[in-house]
Design a protein around this motif. Structure first.
Motif, PDB file in Angstrom:
ATOM      1  N   ALA A 160     -25.620  31.703  56.048  1.00 15.98           N
ATOM      2  CA  ALA A 160     -26.248  32.205  55.120  1.00 15.98           C
ATOM      3  C   ALA A 160     -25.932  33.419  54.375  1.00 15.98           C
ATOM      4  CB  ALA A 160     -27.638  32.419  55.773  1.00 15.98           C
ATOM      5  N   GLN A 161     -25.249  34.190  55.037  1.00 19.86           N
ATOM      6  CA  GLN A 161     -24.712  35.462  54.244  1.00 19.86           C
ATOM      7  C   GLN A 161     -23.784  35.137  53.230  1.00 19.86           C
ATOM      8  OE1 GLN A 161     -23.581  37.857  57.818  1.00 19.86           O
ATOM      9  NE2 GLN A 161     -25.729  38.588  58.015  1.00 19.86           N
ATOM     10  N   GLU A 162     -22.886  34.122  53.464  1.00 18.46           N
ATOM     11  CA  GLU A 162     -22.057  34.007  52.567  1.00 18.46           C
ATOM     12  C   GLU A 162     -22.341  32.897  51.339  1.00 18.46           C
ATOM     13  OE1 GLU A 162     -18.952  32.046  55.045  1.00 18.46           O
ATOM     14  OE2 GLU A 162     -18.494  33.732  55.826  1.00 18.46           O
ATOM     15  N   ASP A 163     -23.509  32.164  51.649  1.00 17.24           N
ATOM     16  CA  ASP A 163     -24.069  31.206  50.768  1.00 17.24           C
ATOM     17  C   ASP A 163     -25.481  31.060  50.799  1.00 17.24           C
ATOM     18  OD1 ASP A 163     -24.496  29.472  49.029  1.00 17.24           O
ATOM     19  OD2 ASP A 163     -23.228  27.760  49.490  1.00 17.24           O
ATOM     20  N   PRO A 164     -26.338  31.832  49.890  1.00 21.20           N
ATOM     21  CA  PRO A 164     -27.794  31.731  50.009  1.00 21.20           C
ATOM     22  C   PRO A 164     -28.367  30.419  49.940  1.00 21.20           C
ATOM     23  CG  PRO A 164     -27.137  33.619  48.719  1.00 21.20           C
ATOM     24  CD  PRO A 164     -25.818  32.506  48.911  1.00 21.20           C
ATOM     25  N   ARG A 165     -27.615  29.315  49.287  1.00 25.44           N
ATOM     26  CA  ARG A 165     -28.225  28.011  49.471  1.00 25.44           C
ATOM     27  C   ARG A 165     -28.337  27.369  50.716  1.00 25.44           C
ATOM     28  NH1 ARG A 165     -23.822  25.840  45.139  1.00 25.44           N
ATOM     29  NH2 ARG A 165     -22.670  26.997  46.639  1.00 25.44           N
ATOM     30  N   THR A 166     -27.460  27.997  51.868  1.00 23.02           N
ATOM     31  CA  THR A 166     -27.626  27.360  53.013  1.00 23.02           C
ATOM     32  C   THR A 166     -29.223  27.297  53.515  1.00 23.02           C
ATOM     33  OG1 THR A 166     -25.371  28.500  53.663  1.00 23.02           O
ATOM     34  CG2 THR A 166     -26.888  27.888  55.471  1.00 23.02           C
ATOM     35  N   LEU A 167     -29.855  28.366  53.184  1.00 21.40           N
ATOM     36  CA  LEU A 167     -31.354  28.632  53.563  1.00 21.40           C
ATOM     37  C   LEU A 167     -32.049  27.454  53.028  1.00 21.40           C
ATOM     38  CD1 LEU A 167     -31.701  32.571  53.287  1.00 21.40           C
ATOM     39  CD2 LEU A 167     -31.544  30.897  55.375  1.00 21.40           C
ATOM     40  N   MET A 168     -31.772  27.103  51.824  1.00 23.82           N
ATOM     41  CA  MET A 168     -32.455  25.774  50.957  1.00 23.82           C
ATOM     42  C   MET A 168     -32.100  24.703  52.020  1.00 23.82           C
ATOM     43  SD  MET A 168     -33.910  24.559  48.324  1.00 23.82           S
ATOM     44  CE  MET A 168     -33.627  25.334  46.797  1.00 23.82           C
TER      45      MET A 168
END
Ligand SMILES: [Fe+2]
Ligand SMILES: [Fe+2]
Length: 268
Positions: A184-192
């Motif tokens: 999530a820190q590396e790629d906020p789309r993870t949270l999506m």
């Protein structure tokens, strides 16, 4: 990720079951299971048998993650491989205990719900979020309570075995949390991806879970789905189209994922 086969059940799409020995009868609904509320002899065997199958599912899911996401960081792949080893030991322990109790594999119907739901996800963080962070964390909660019940019923041997399994499960949940945060820190789309997975689980649970008062195959009255999946209960009204950044935060805040949002700092 390679293609896989799916099927429809009450309007939701699920992944087809993994291979199972012919002795197992795989069912679709809780009402078809033989869950008992007490700790009678048959109930003890059914609990151990059901737990054993859940561990087989845990092994299948971790192994499928290794196969489906070869590009994942090596350290994470090692954690998943170690998880496969742990789940294999758990299966063997439970199978041995089942036989000691006079039971055998295939004695009761089983469900592959966790595989069907988790392995629909096309990202590794979403699979970790469902299997490790939701289902295994839920199993941790259940084990925490049920171990005392086994002990109070005089079955120290089962209680000790479950304590050993619980210690491993904590590690499975912990490494998933660590990697989800990192992703999530590396790629906020993870949270999506995670929010969509949580919403999907909620939809599936609503479609397939027991209704209050429903009675299973051996006459046990079942809890409704919401009581069973407390951690995702508030996601149900979210609609895919509404998933802006703020709304994802809102969804996550309302679930067990709120700490993840908070720890990301900028999002609060
Ligand atoms: Fe396990
Ligand atoms: Fe596990």
């Amino acid at each position: 990720m390679p293609d896989f086969e799916t099927f429809e059940l009450r309007g939701v799409t699920l992944r087809k079951d993994p291979a199972r020995d012919e002795c197992f009868q795989c069912v679709d609904f809780d009402a078809e299971m033989h869950e008992y509320p007490d700790l009678s002899d048959v109930s003890r065997r059914e609990r151990i048998h059901r737990h054993m199958n859940n561990e087989i599912g845990g092994l299948d899911i971790a192994a499928q993650c290794l196969a489906d996401f070869p590009e994942a960081p090596w350290e994470l792949r090692m954690q998943l491989a170690r998880q496969c080893y742990d789940e294999t030991r758990h299966i063997m322990l439970l199978h041995r205990r089942l036989r000691e109790m006079g039971g055998h594999k295939g004695e009761f119907p089983v469900s592959n719900f966790e595989w069907r739901v988790t392995c629909m996800q096309d990202s590794l963080p979403a699979r970790l979020a469902l299997q490790n962070r939701t289902f295994e964390a839920g199993q941790m909660d259940i084990l925490g309570k049920i171990i005392d019940a086994w002990r109070e019923a005089g079955d120290e041997r089962t209680a000790e075995m479950l304590e050993g399994i619980l210690a491993d499960e904590i590690q499975h949940v912990r490494f998933a949390n660590q990697w989800i945060k990192k992703y999530a820190q590396e790629d906020p789309r993870t949270l999506m991806k995670i929010a969509m997975a949580v919403r999907y689980l909620q939809n599936v649970t609503n479609a397939l879970g027991p209704k209050a008062g429903e009675v299973n195959a051996v006459g046990t009255t079942l809890q409704n789905a919401e009581d069973r999946v407390v951690s995702v209960v508030n996601v149900e009204d979210r609609r895919m189209a509404e998933f802006t950044e703020e709304e994802i935060d809102e969804v996550l805040r309302r679930t067990t994922f709120r700490s993840l949002v908070r720890e990301n700092g900028a999002r609060n």
